[in-house]
Design a protein around this motif. Structure first.
Motif, PDB file in Angstrom:
ATOM      1  N   ARG A  77       0.843  -1.209   0.000  1.00  0.00           N
ATOM      2  CA  ARG A  77       0.000   0.000   0.000  1.00  0.00           C
ATOM      3  C   ARG A  77       0.879   1.261   0.000  1.00  0.00           C
ATOM      4  O   ARG A  77       0.627   2.209   0.746  1.00  0.00           O
ATOM      5  CB  ARG A  77      -0.954  -0.016   1.188  1.00  0.00           C
ATOM      6  N   ALA A  78       1.899   1.223  -0.852  1.00  0.00           N
ATOM      7  CA  ALA A  78       2.855   2.336  -0.879  1.00  0.00           C
ATOM      8  C   ALA A  78       2.530   3.367  -1.958  1.00  0.00           C
ATOM      9  O   ALA A  78       3.140   4.442  -1.975  1.00  0.00           O
ATOM     10  CB  ALA A  78       4.267   1.795  -1.099  1.00  0.00           C
ATOM     11  N   THR A  79       1.593   3.079  -2.841  1.00  0.00           N
ATOM     12  CA  THR A  79       1.259   4.052  -3.893  1.00  0.00           C
ATOM     13  C   THR A  79       0.757   5.346  -3.243  1.00  0.00           C
ATOM     14  O   THR A  79      -0.098   5.310  -2.367  1.00  0.00           O
ATOM     15  CB  THR A  79       0.173   3.469  -4.833  1.00  0.00           C
ATOM     16  N   GLY A  80       1.348   6.463  -3.653  1.00  0.00           N
ATOM     17  CA  GLY A  80       0.926   7.770  -3.128  1.00  0.00           C
ATOM     18  C   GLY A  80       1.441   8.052  -1.716  1.00  0.00           C
ATOM     19  O   GLY A  80       1.088   9.071  -1.118  1.00  0.00           O
ATOM     20  N   ALA A  81       2.284   7.167  -1.190  1.00  0.00           N
ATOM     21  CA  ALA A  81       2.769   7.344   0.193  1.00  0.00           C
ATOM     22  C   ALA A  81       3.769   8.492   0.271  1.00  0.00           C
ATOM     23  O   ALA A  81       4.368   8.901  -0.723  1.00  0.00           O
ATOM     24  CB  ALA A  81       3.424   6.047   0.679  1.00  0.00           C
ATOM     25  N   ARG A  97      10.840   3.472  -9.651  1.00  0.00           N
ATOM     26  CA  ARG A  97       9.434   3.118  -9.885  1.00  0.00           C
ATOM     27  C   ARG A  97       8.523   3.779  -8.844  1.00  0.00           C
ATOM     28  O   ARG A  97       7.428   4.236  -9.159  1.00  0.00           O
ATOM     29  CB  ARG A  97       9.297   1.594  -9.826  1.00  0.00           C
ATOM     30  N   LEU A  98       8.983   3.815  -7.585  1.00  0.00           N
ATOM     31  CA  LEU A  98       8.172   4.417  -6.520  1.00  0.00           C
ATOM     32  C   LEU A  98       7.964   5.901  -6.782  1.00  0.00           C
ATOM     33  O   LEU A  98       6.850   6.422  -6.656  1.00  0.00           O
ATOM     34  CB  LEU A  98       8.868   4.232  -5.162  1.00  0.00           C
ATOM     35  N   VAL A  99       9.032   6.578  -7.172  1.00  0.00           N
ATOM     36  CA  VAL A  99       8.951   8.024  -7.367  1.00  0.00           C
ATOM     37  C   VAL A  99       8.269   8.341  -8.702  1.00  0.00           C
ATOM     38  O   VAL A  99       7.361   9.171  -8.774  1.00  0.00           O
ATOM     39  CB  VAL A  99      10.376   8.646  -7.312  1.00  0.00           C
ATOM     40  N   GLY A 100       8.690   7.626  -9.764  1.00  0.00           N
ATOM     41  CA  GLY A 100       8.233   7.966 -11.118  1.00  0.00           C
ATOM     42  C   GLY A 100       6.807   7.540 -11.400  1.00  0.00           C
ATOM     43  O   GLY A 100       6.059   8.263 -12.070  1.00  0.00           O
ATOM     44  N   HIS A 102       4.612   5.687  -8.866  1.00  0.00           N
ATOM     45  CA  HIS A 102       3.702   5.554  -7.713  1.00  0.00           C
ATOM     46  C   HIS A 102       3.639   6.820  -6.853  1.00  0.00           C
ATOM     47  O   HIS A 102       3.080   6.787  -5.761  1.00  0.00           O
ATOM     48  CB  HIS A 102       4.104   4.333  -6.878  1.00  0.00           C
ATOM     49  N   ARG A 103       4.218   7.896  -7.333  1.00  0.00           N
ATOM     50  CA  ARG A 103       4.095   9.233  -6.718  1.00  0.00           C
ATOM     51  C   ARG A 103       4.524   9.249  -5.242  1.00  0.00           C
ATOM     52  O   ARG A 103       3.946   9.960  -4.436  1.00  0.00           O
ATOM     53  CB  ARG A 103       2.644   9.750  -6.841  1.00  0.00           C
ATOM     54  N   TYR A 144       7.779   5.479   8.672  1.00  0.00           N
ATOM     55  CA  TYR A 144       7.546   5.176   7.253  1.00  0.00           C
ATOM     56  C   TYR A 144       6.103   4.731   7.056  1.00  0.00           C
ATOM     57  O   TYR A 144       5.489   4.150   7.954  1.00  0.00           O
ATOM     58  CB  TYR A 144       8.478   4.048   6.791  1.00  0.00           C
ATOM     59  N   ASP A 145       5.606   4.957   5.829  1.00  0.00           N
ATOM     60  CA  ASP A 145       4.259   4.469   5.479  1.00  0.00           C
ATOM     61  C   ASP A 145       4.309   3.013   5.041  1.00  0.00           C
ATOM     62  O   ASP A 145       3.311   2.305   5.136  1.00  0.00           O
ATOM     63  CB  ASP A 145       3.682   5.331   4.342  1.00  0.00           C
TER      64      ASP A 145
END
Ligand SMILES: C[S@@+](CC[C@H](N)C(=O)[O-])C[C@H]1O[C@@H](n2cnc3c(N)ncnc32)[C@H](O)[C@@H]1O
Length: 303
Positions: A77-81, A97-100, A102-103, A144-145
């Motif tokens: 559930r890290a998308t948008g975190a 990938r997280l930054v680019g 999944h914001r 951390y989220d």
């Protein structure tokens, strides 16, 4: 700030030597600091050094690596975190990938490899935080989220420990992670696991010994039950997948890439090491195909 346990130094009580015993920084650097250019010859565009997640016979390695990242990111559930911890961040493919895609605002990466950290810093835009640091020494000042760890768990217990000592090391990892997470936060883990259900032949035993002695020194792959036992009363299991065929296919692709680039590979690491990497990748394809190894993808939620 509401977290389950203190964010600052937690004592490593219970370990024989005051520290839980994973592979040493020297052992990790021997492998991962070999040569960034060498690994770039065969790992593919994402530089992911971990099992991909394949979909159908036409799939390619780069797409399958991104699918793996997305599966673990969504599962955690890290998308948008705002803040995500990547334990064992390698060459930074997950961070990108997280930054680019999944914001995610802030990704903190931990690795024990100087070469990997240099690689990440050279490619990252603002806000990159990569530390050459053991997770045992990590003391975040904010929670951390989500926590994601791909292909690093295999190094968290040193080769030759008893089962009880391995479980204690994994339990310490999970305890730390829960302390760093917001309540109800998730951790996504991908790790090789022992395939305990199939009898090994002599060649397999010899190849595994060779890998322990020459490729991944000091590291021992966990049994799935040890991972789960280490997490009990700290995290709830949300889901577990075992995908050995996905790792057989990934290693076969890496081996193919290495062979296609053999000349350059030998220039970079020499004849002996080039041959050893071919042997390790080729043997590993068979280990997954014959179920001597498994590949676990676990999603866990803090209790
Ligand atoms: C097989 S690589 C996987 C890298 C990356 N997650 C990927 O999928 O490409 C294992 C990573 O775990 C890191 N690692 C191993 N033990 C560690 C520890 N105790 N603390 C932090 N990182 C560790 C290594 O430095 C390396 O970056």
């Amino acid at each position: 700030m509401s977290v389950h346990a203190p964010l600052a130094d937690a004592p490593a009580a219970g370990a024989d030597n005051g520290r839980y015993d994973g592979a040493s920084m020297d052992a990790i650097q021997q492998h991962y600091d070999l040569s960034n250019d060498f690994y770039a010859l065969w790992l593919g565009r994402s530089m992911a050094y971990s099992c991909a997640m394949w979909s159908g016979p036409e799939d390619d390695l780069d797409a399958a690596q991104l699918r793996k990242f997305d599966y673990l990111v969504e599962g955690a559930r890290a998308t948008g975190a705002r803040r995500v911890l990547d334990v064992g961040c390698g060459w930074g493919g997950l961070r990108e990938r997280l930054v680019g895609t999944h914001r995610v605002e802030q990704v903190v990466g931990l690795t024990l490899s100087d070469s990997q950290a240099e690689w990440v810093r050279a490619r990252a835009s603002d806000g990159v935080e990569v530390h050459v640091q053991d997770w045992l020494d990590h003391t975040p000042t904010e929670p951390y989220d989500a926590v994601i760890s791909i292909g690093a768990f295999e190094h968290f217990a040193r080769e030759g420990l008893t089962r009880a000592a391995r479980v204690a090391a994994y339990r310490e990892f999970f305890t730390r992670c829960r302390g760093w997470l917001r309540p109800g936060g998730r951790i996504a883990i991908q790790t090789n696991i022992k395939g305990n259900n199939v009898r090994m032949d002599r060649q397999t035993v010899a190849d595994l010994l060779f890998i322990i002695e020459r490729i991944f020194t000091e590291s021992e792959i966990p049994a799935l039950s040890e991972v789960i036992q280490g997490s009990e009363r700290i995290f709830d299991v949300v889901s577990v997948r075992n995908d050995p065929d996905h790792y057989a296919r990934t290693c076969a692709q890496w081996l193919d890439g290495l062979r296609r680039n053999r000349e350059r590979a030998l220039e970079l690491v020499g004849e002996e090491q080039g041959a050893e990497y071919e042997r390790y990748l080729s043997a590993t394809v068979g280990h997954f195909e014959r179920r001597h190894l498994g590949l676990a993808r676990l999603l866990l939620e803090a209790v």
